[in-house]
Design an enzyme around this catalytic site. Structure first.
Site, PDB file in Angstrom:
ATOM      1  N   THR A 123       0.942  -1.592  -0.157  1.00 46.13           N
ATOM      2  CA  THR A 123      -0.265   0.309  -0.145  1.00 46.13           C
ATOM      3  C   THR A 123       0.858   1.250  -0.192  1.00 46.13           C
ATOM      4  O   THR A 123       2.004   1.591   1.134  1.00 46.13           O
ATOM      5  CB  THR A 123      -1.003  -0.190   0.782  1.00 46.13           C
ATOM      6  N   ASP A 124       0.798   2.164  -0.107  1.00 45.97           N
ATOM      7  CA  ASP A 124       0.938   3.763  -0.270  1.00 45.97           C
ATOM      8  C   ASP A 124       0.942   4.150   0.825  1.00 45.97           C
ATOM      9  O   ASP A 124       1.596   5.253   0.908  1.00 45.97           O
ATOM     10  CB  ASP A 124       0.167   4.677  -1.601  1.00 45.97           C
ATOM     11  N   GLU A 125       0.286   3.722   2.086  1.00 46.23           N
ATOM     12  CA  GLU A 125       0.161   4.156   3.412  1.00 46.23           C
ATOM     13  C   GLU A 125       1.564   3.979   4.291  1.00 46.23           C
ATOM     14  O   GLU A 125       1.719   4.736   4.795  1.00 46.23           O
ATOM     15  CB  GLU A 125      -1.156   3.319   4.217  1.00 46.23           C
ATOM     16  N   TYR A 149      -1.896  -1.137  11.107  1.00 44.41           N
ATOM     17  CA  TYR A 149      -2.377  -1.078   9.109  1.00 44.41           C
ATOM     18  C   TYR A 149      -0.974  -0.850   8.968  1.00 44.41           C
ATOM     19  O   TYR A 149       0.209  -1.749   8.321  1.00 44.41           O
ATOM     20  CB  TYR A 149      -3.316  -0.868   9.177  1.00 44.41           C
ATOM     21  N   LYS A 153       2.139  -3.159   7.677  1.00 44.61           N
ATOM     22  CA  LYS A 153       2.695  -3.955   6.458  1.00 44.61           C
ATOM     23  C   LYS A 153       4.091  -3.066   5.981  1.00 44.61           C
ATOM     24  O   LYS A 153       4.536  -3.698   4.609  1.00 44.61           O
ATOM     25  CB  LYS A 153       1.150  -2.527   4.771  1.00 44.61           C
TER      26      LYS A 153
HETATM   27  P1  NAD Z   1      -9.548  -7.330   2.471  1.00 49.33           P
HETATM   28  O1  NAD Z   1      -9.730  -6.689   3.732  1.00 49.33           O
HETATM   29  O2  NAD Z   1     -10.977  -7.170   1.013  1.00 49.33           O
HETATM   30  O3  NAD Z   1      -9.474  -9.200   2.054  1.00 49.33           O
HETATM   31  C1  NAD Z   1      -8.357  -9.972   3.026  1.00 49.33           C
HETATM   32  C2  NAD Z   1      -8.722 -10.748   2.905  1.00 49.33           C
HETATM   33  O4  NAD Z   1      -7.496 -11.766   3.290  1.00 49.33           O
HETATM   34  C3  NAD Z   1      -9.642 -11.414   3.105  1.00 49.33           C
HETATM   35  O5  NAD Z   1     -10.638 -12.444   2.291  1.00 49.33           O
HETATM   36  C4  NAD Z   1      -9.355 -12.103   4.779  1.00 49.33           C
HETATM   37  O6  NAD Z   1     -10.089 -13.550   4.431  1.00 49.33           O
HETATM   38  C5  NAD Z   1      -8.101 -12.796   3.957  1.00 49.33           C
HETATM   39  N1  NAD Z   1      -7.257 -12.995   5.299  1.00 49.33           N
HETATM   40  C6  NAD Z   1      -7.106 -12.486   5.775  1.00 49.33           C
HETATM   41  N2  NAD Z   1      -6.099 -13.257   7.162  1.00 49.33           N
HETATM   42  C7  NAD Z   1      -5.884 -14.621   6.646  1.00 49.33           C
HETATM   43  C8  NAD Z   1      -4.802 -14.909   7.022  1.00 49.33           C
HETATM   44  N3  NAD Z   1      -3.934 -14.992   8.152  1.00 49.33           N
HETATM   45  N4  NAD Z   1      -4.697 -16.243   6.475  1.00 49.33           N
HETATM   46  C9  NAD Z   1      -5.629 -16.084   4.959  1.00 49.33           C
HETATM   47  N5  NAD Z   1      -6.705 -14.914   4.189  1.00 49.33           N
HETATM   48  C10 NAD Z   1      -6.015 -14.186   5.196  1.00 49.33           C
HETATM   49  O7  NAD Z   1      -8.235  -6.696   1.453  1.00 49.33           O
HETATM   50  P2  NAD Z   1      -8.094  -5.941  -0.143  1.00 49.33           P
HETATM   51  O8  NAD Z   1      -8.908  -4.756   0.327  1.00 49.33           O
HETATM   52  O9  NAD Z   1      -8.367  -6.835  -0.547  1.00 49.33           O
HETATM   53  O10 NAD Z   1      -6.739  -5.764   0.031  1.00 49.33           O
HETATM   54  C11 NAD Z   1      -6.039  -6.569  -0.270  1.00 49.33           C
HETATM   55  C12 NAD Z   1      -4.863  -6.264   0.070  1.00 49.33           C
HETATM   56  O11 NAD Z   1      -4.036  -5.625  -1.287  1.00 49.33           O
HETATM   57  C13 NAD Z   1      -3.743  -6.055   1.179  1.00 49.33           C
HETATM   58  O12 NAD Z   1      -2.675  -6.706   1.538  1.00 49.33           O
HETATM   59  C14 NAD Z   1      -3.362  -4.686   1.544  1.00 49.33           C
HETATM   60  O13 NAD Z   1      -2.788  -4.325   2.036  1.00 49.33           O
HETATM   61  C15 NAD Z   1      -3.975  -4.141  -0.297  1.00 49.33           C
HETATM   62  N6  NAD Z   1      -4.158  -2.981  -0.377  1.00 49.33           N
HETATM   63  C16 NAD Z   1      -5.479  -2.325  -0.657  1.00 49.33           C
HETATM   64  C17 NAD Z   1      -5.997  -1.327  -0.966  1.00 49.33           C
HETATM   65  C18 NAD Z   1      -7.394  -1.003  -1.391  1.00 49.33           C
HETATM   66  O14 NAD Z   1      -7.351   0.148  -1.324  1.00 49.33           O
HETATM   67  N7  NAD Z   1      -8.080  -2.079  -0.642  1.00 49.33           N
HETATM   68  C19 NAD Z   1      -4.955  -0.568  -2.001  1.00 49.33           C
HETATM   69  C20 NAD Z   1      -3.723  -0.431  -1.998  1.00 49.33           C
HETATM   70  C21 NAD Z   1      -3.176  -1.900  -1.436  1.00 49.33           C
HETATM   71  O1  DAU Z   2      -3.963   3.978   0.358  1.00 48.85           O
HETATM   72  C1  DAU Z   2      -4.309   2.344   0.577  1.00 48.85           C
HETATM   73  C2  DAU Z   2      -5.314   1.815   1.562  1.00 48.85           C
HETATM   74  O2  DAU Z   2      -6.477   2.763   1.469  1.00 48.85           O
HETATM   75  C3  DAU Z   2      -5.368   0.656   1.670  1.00 48.85           C
HETATM   76  O3  DAU Z   2      -4.441  -0.207   2.132  1.00 48.85           O
HETATM   77  C4  DAU Z   2      -6.204   0.248   2.622  1.00 48.85           C
HETATM   78  O4  DAU Z   2      -6.460  -1.401   3.008  1.00 48.85           O
HETATM   79  C5  DAU Z   2      -7.830   0.884   2.910  1.00 48.85           C
HETATM   80  O5  DAU Z   2      -8.608   0.461   3.574  1.00 48.85           O
HETATM   81  C6  DAU Z   2      -7.521   2.188   2.694  1.00 48.85           C
HETATM   82  O6  DAU Z   2      -7.308   2.771   3.471  1.00 48.85           O
HETATM   83  P1  DAU Z   2      -8.173   4.135   3.699  1.00 48.85           P
HETATM   84  O7  DAU Z   2      -8.233   4.316   5.337  1.00 48.85           O
HETATM   85  O8  DAU Z   2      -7.260   5.376   3.243  1.00 48.85           O
HETATM   86  O9  DAU Z   2      -9.176   3.408   2.839  1.00 48.85           O
HETATM   87  P2  DAU Z   2     -11.189   3.983   3.759  1.00 48.85           P
HETATM   88  O10 DAU Z   2     -11.984   4.195   2.546  1.00 48.85           O
HETATM   89  O11 DAU Z   2     -10.963   3.728   5.550  1.00 48.85           O
HETATM   90  O12 DAU Z   2     -11.202   5.792   4.116  1.00 48.85           O
HETATM   91  C7  DAU Z   2     -10.818   6.486   3.267  1.00 48.85           C
HETATM   92  C8  DAU Z   2     -11.020   7.943   3.391  1.00 48.85           C
HETATM   93  O13 DAU Z   2     -12.283   8.127   3.927  1.00 48.85           O
HETATM   94  C9  DAU Z   2      -9.968   7.658   4.837  1.00 48.85           C
HETATM   95  O14 DAU Z   2      -9.799   9.864   4.742  1.00 48.85           O
HETATM   96  C10 DAU Z   2     -11.193   7.748   6.222  1.00 48.85           C
HETATM   97  C11 DAU Z   2     -12.136   8.452   5.397  1.00 48.85           C
HETATM   98  N1  DAU Z   2     -13.615   7.583   5.729  1.00 48.85           N
HETATM   99  C12 DAU Z   2     -13.948   6.834   6.705  1.00 48.85           C
HETATM  100  C13 DAU Z   2     -14.989   6.403   6.354  1.00 48.85           C
HETATM  101  C14 DAU Z   2     -14.852   4.706   6.778  1.00 48.85           C
HETATM  102  C15 DAU Z   2     -14.639   8.622   6.348  1.00 48.85           C
HETATM  103  O15 DAU Z   2     -14.466   9.782   5.992  1.00 48.85           O
HETATM  104  N2  DAU Z   2     -15.373   8.267   6.433  1.00 48.85           N
HETATM  105  C16 DAU Z   2     -15.652   6.792   6.598  1.00 48.85           C
HETATM  106  O16 DAU Z   2     -16.747   5.978   7.179  1.00 48.85           O
END
Ligand code: NAD
Ligand code: DAU
Length: 336
Positions: A123-125, A149, A153
């Site tokens: 992630t970019d975080e 988190y 990562k």
């Molecule tokens: P998600 O939370 O939707 O899915 C995570 C999956 O991992 C789930 O299916 C869960 O059951 C599985 N999991 C969790 N713990 C486990 C374990 N111990 N063993 C096996 N499986 C397990 O997550 P996502 O949003 O699809 O993100 C996927 C990946 O991409 C993550 O590594 C996250 O850090 C990264 N990422 C997400 C975003 C985003 O915006 N969602 C952006 C950049 C990077």
């Molecule tokens: O940047 C990549 C990341 O993006 C991933 O690594 C994470 O797994 C993914 O969850 C996401 O993180 P964020 O914290 O940015 O996503 P989230 O959807 O939780 O929140 C997006 C923005 O919106 C953040 O500034 C918080 C705000 N927010 C979030 C929720 C859930 C609100 O204002 N209200 C809300 O109810």
């Protein structure tokens, strides 16, 4: 090519499983997923009968199980993680177990079985928070994670790099901005906003709502990972972004407009502790080296996503009601 995909029942992982099966006809996919609250086999109904696809219910921290799967695989694409920042604020334990220890388990297994190809999805975080006018993150930006988190990562990224330098493990890493699209769990901002509005409820905005995120459609992310796996340079990191920096205020107003709702559906709530102000990605490296660019504009992507949630109400209603967990408890006899 035999793919082992971890976390393939989650949001991005399930879209990636579908992407590989659709675009690589010679590929087989094994998906190991623990089915935590975020894992949902309902995300993969359309591929579960495909002979090239196998689901394994398991934890990536289980070394014996991981060894058995890695032995039979050509490449590991590692998505499994605890992914929600707010949950990591409440309790970081599972984040360290899965994101750090789980990644180490996979790396050890990949090393043990002849240094298997490893792609780590991150992630970019990990780069921390930008101010309004700071330049976007690049592959050279120093790590500065600020939530439990992102700290977990960051630790996993460092471990993957350490296995490259120490053990020559053939790895690549991608750090991506905020994804959105189908099968996005409705605790995250975009699916929460859309599903709340479909239910006639308000959208919670943390604090002033002036934080900036860069949004990328999940299909574009899947394509970028595929390109890195196929043509990326071993040992390298690639940043992936959507060229769509938007404040949360503006983003939710775009959703209101698409859904014909007025601002009375917005509700200011308490801010997230340590809320990162801004993320932004410079994706020049992957564009120049691999020819990848984000193809879906935020306008079009949001319209498609609103349509998807409108047409797939049962999927998210079962999540919001908790019904989807009852199925897993019956099937697997456990609750995570
Ligand atoms: P998600 O939370 O939707 O899915 C995570 C999956 O991992 C789930 O299916 C869960 O059951 C599985 N999991 C969790 N713990 C486990 C374990 N111990 N063993 C096996 N499986 C397990 O997550 P996502 O949003 O699809 O993100 C996927 C990946 O991409 C993550 O590594 C996250 O850090 C990264 N990422 C997400 C975003 C985003 O915006 N969602 C952006 C950049 C990077
Ligand atoms: O940047 C990549 C990341 O993006 C991933 O690594 C994470 O797994 C993914 O969850 C996401 O993180 P964020 O914290 O940015 O996503 P989230 O959807 O939780 O929140 C997006 C923005 O919106 C953040 O500034 C918080 C705000 N927010 C979030 C929720 C859930 C609100 O204002 N209200 C809300 O109810």
């Amino acid at each position: 090519m035999k793919y082992l995909i971890t976390g393939g029942a989650g949001f991005i992982g399930s879209n990636f499983v579908r992407h590989i099966l659709k675009n690589h006809k010679d590929a087989t996919v094994t998906n190991i997923d623990a089915l935590t609250y975020a894992g949902n086999l309902g995300n993969l109904k359309d591929v579960e009968e495909d002979d090239r696809y196998t689901f394994i219910h398991g934890d990536i921290c289980n070394q014996d199980m991981v060894d058995e799967l890695v032995k039979k695989t050509d490449i590991i694409v590692h998505f499994a993680a605890e992914s929600h920042v707010d949950r990591s604020v409440r309790d970081a334990t599972a984040f360290v177990k899965t994101n750090v220890a789980g990644t180490l388990t996979l790396l050890d297994s990949a090393k043990k079985h002849g240094n298997k190809r490893f792609h780590h999805v991150s992630t970019d975080e990990v780069f921390g928070a930008l101010k309004k006018d700071d330049s976007a993150f690049t592959e050279e930006t120093p790590y500065d994670p600020r939530s439990p988190y992102s700290a977990s990562k960051a630790a996993s990224d460092h471990l993957v790099r350490a296995y490259f330098h120490t053990h020559n493990l053939p790895m690549t890493i991608s750090n991506c901005s905020n994804n959105y699209g189908p099968f996005h769990f409705p605790e995250k901002l975009i699916p929460l906003a859309i599903t709340n509005l479909l239910e006639g409820k308000k959208v919670p905005i943390y604090g002033k709502g002036d934080q900036v995120r860069d949004w990328l459609h999940v299909n574009d992310h899947c394509l970028a990972i595929d390109k890195i796996i196929t043509n990326g340079t071993i040992g390298k990191t690639y940043l992936i972004g959507g060229d769509a920096q938007t404040t949360n205020n503006k983003l939710v107003r775009m959703i209101l407009e698409i859904m014909n709702k007025d601002e009375s559906f917005l509700e200011t709530v308490q801010d997230r502790p340590g809320h990162d102000f801004r993320y932004a990605i410079n994706h020049d490296k992957i564009t120049k080296e691999l020819g990848w660019v984000p193809e879906t504009s935020l306008d079009k992507g949001l319209q498609d996503t609103v349509q998807w949630y409108s047409q797939n109400k049962q999927w998210w209603q079962e999540i919001k009601s908790g019904q989807y967990r009852k199925y897993y408890e019956q099937q697997y006899g456990e609750k995570k």
